[in-house]
Motif scaffolding. Sequence first.
Motif, PDB file in Angstrom:
ATOM      1  N   TRP A   1     -11.232  -0.265   2.478  1.00  0.00           N
ATOM      2  CA  TRP A   1     -10.393  -1.259   3.169  1.00  0.00           C
ATOM      3  C   TRP A   1      -9.990  -2.371   1.934  1.00  0.00           C
ATOM      4  O   TRP A   1      -8.899  -2.935   1.850  1.00  0.00           O
ATOM      5  N   LEU A   2     -10.952  -2.928   0.956  1.00  0.00           N
ATOM      6  CA  LEU A   2     -10.415  -3.903   0.073  1.00  0.00           C
ATOM      7  C   LEU A   2      -9.661  -3.160  -0.807  1.00  0.00           C
ATOM      8  O   LEU A   2      -8.600  -3.710  -1.213  1.00  0.00           O
ATOM      9  N   ALA A   3      -9.670  -1.982  -1.411  1.00  0.00           N
ATOM     10  CA  ALA A   3      -8.605  -1.331  -2.193  1.00  0.00           C
ATOM     11  C   ALA A   3      -7.511  -1.007  -1.440  1.00  0.00           C
ATOM     12  O   ALA A   3      -6.266  -1.295  -2.113  1.00  0.00           O
TER      13      ALA A   3
ATOM     14  N   TRP B   1       0.876  -1.293   0.044  1.00  0.00           N
ATOM     15  CA  TRP B   1      -0.093   0.027  -0.132  1.00  0.00           C
ATOM     16  C   TRP B   1       0.970   1.149  -0.018  1.00  0.00           C
ATOM     17  O   TRP B   1       0.776   2.231  -0.662  1.00  0.00           O
ATOM     18  N   MET B   2       2.014   1.082   0.790  1.00  0.00           N
ATOM     19  CA  MET B   2       2.971   2.279   0.854  1.00  0.00           C
ATOM     20  C   MET B   2       3.721   2.713  -0.703  1.00  0.00           C
ATOM     21  O   MET B   2       3.805   3.780  -1.008  1.00  0.00           O
ATOM     22  N   GLN B   3       3.712   1.515  -1.502  1.00  0.00           N
ATOM     23  CA  GLN B   3       4.130   1.687  -2.825  1.00  0.00           C
ATOM     24  C   GLN B   3       3.235   2.074  -3.663  1.00  0.00           C
ATOM     25  O   GLN B   3       3.370   2.828  -4.663  1.00  0.00           O
TER      26      GLN B   3
ATOM     27  N   ASN C   1      -4.143  -3.669  -3.073  1.00  0.00           N
ATOM     28  CA  ASN C   1      -3.763  -2.555  -3.983  1.00  0.00           C
ATOM     29  C   ASN C   1      -3.020  -3.003  -5.196  1.00  0.00           C
ATOM     30  O   ASN C   1      -2.901  -4.422  -5.171  1.00  0.00           O
ATOM     31  N   PRO C   2      -2.924  -2.500  -6.051  1.00  0.00           N
ATOM     32  CA  PRO C   2      -2.546  -2.923  -7.506  1.00  0.00           C
ATOM     33  C   PRO C   2      -1.174  -3.858  -7.525  1.00  0.00           C
ATOM     34  O   PRO C   2      -0.923  -4.783  -8.112  1.00  0.00           O
TER      35      PRO C   2
END
Length: 483
Positions: free
Chosen positions: A171-173, A152-154, A177-178
């Motif tokens: 929260w799901l996103a 998530w930080m990236q 995260n990608p």
Amino acid sequence: MFGLSALDLARVQFAFTMSFHILFPAITIGMASYLAVLELCWLRTGRQVYVDLYHYWLKIFAVTFGMGVVSGIVMAYQIGTNWSYLSEFAGSIMGPILSYEVLTAFFLEAGFLGVMLFGWTRVGPGLHFASTCAVALGTLISATWILAANSWMQTPQGYAIEGGRMVPADWLAIVFNPSFPYRLVHMVIAAYLTTALIVGASGAWQLLRGRDNPAVRKMLSMAMWLILIVAPIQAVVGDFHGLNTLKHQPAKLAAMEGHWQNEGGRAIPLLLFGVPDMQQERTKYAFGIPHLGSVILTHSWSGQIPGLKEFPRDQRPNSLIVFWSFRLMVGLGLLMIALGAWSLWLRRKRDGEARLWRARPFLRFALWMGPAGLVAILAGWTTTEVGRQPWVVYGVLRTADAVSPHGAGPLALTLALFVVAYLFVFGTGTVYVLRMIRKGPQRFELQRPPEGGPGEERTPMRPLSAADVDNDDDLSEDGRGGR
């Protein structure tokens, strides 16, 4: 200290402690799953060799797990002390994720670890195997949450900024995260490869010294099969991860490739060697293979990626560090594939697996590759974290804005103390683990403890008896193991 600023010292301190911490969970993730496989093989076949290997590696797992827990506690405190603005700005997202890791993973591991270590003669085979599986599952859940936070930080998603702070919107996103799926699979496979290389190196070391027995042969054979299968898969996962990085962090990928600018429709070469110069904005002494960079990075013959010159100077990662850390990781990965292929070639020769135990050049290669997984993890982590700079939350919060307002003096002092303490504590632990590995697997003799009571002796187990080295000398060489 050496002309470093407070920000530099905070980054060095975090990098130092993180470099120690990441190695121990990587080993325990792979080792826990390996132990579960060994116990499953014993339950299905009843062969003594799997019992011997289980108890041999269980001791090593116990000590490594303990060192991982200790080093992880330091990381939590360091985020609060040295990176307080990060905690204040993004704590409402990162805090719950790290809390979920404790609630779902650490409690699961801690709850069943005692049964796994000391319950071999106290519970039934099914319950003990379930405990081993629970610990292995716990390590994977722990990796999932930690990688979710780092990913998530990236590639931050699912947040909103209210009152100058990041708050969760989806929260799901946030969790999915990608970059999360690629990082999770890449890291777990790296942990399995690390364990396989350590196990294989241990078996090779024993065979090179004439300690040839079924347990040594079995652990070398199992390690080589895993490397043969998983190392090429890791290369494929790395390729997908690279495409994801090109989409979401193009500056990082440009720094990894030492690529500064595109020239018309010219294809990108794959640079095998070079010295990126951040001041002159070029890669000196570049030597590469034409078109191969385009083929690997874009899956096309003449595709292009953004060059570093397309990004402002203050938003470019240090290409010199990222360029070589990435090549070190990839180079070691290629050697792992070569090791697996060599083992398969030896198995397919006329003498079959016998050549695997006798081929001394191969055994020496397997021995020298023992720490390769750990080095590759450090190189990959360096590529990931340095390539994210100058952001701590990519595109949202700069590293310089996340550090606590400490002076250089206190940070230099605490860094020196960390270096001394870590080298003593974890250096001692590493030497102890190497001593246990050097002994090699022994035949495990099942001896149920006395029941205790009037007139009967009973010696309580010591906390570290699962990792006791000297008591191994007392194991019977001709007794039968089992439950």
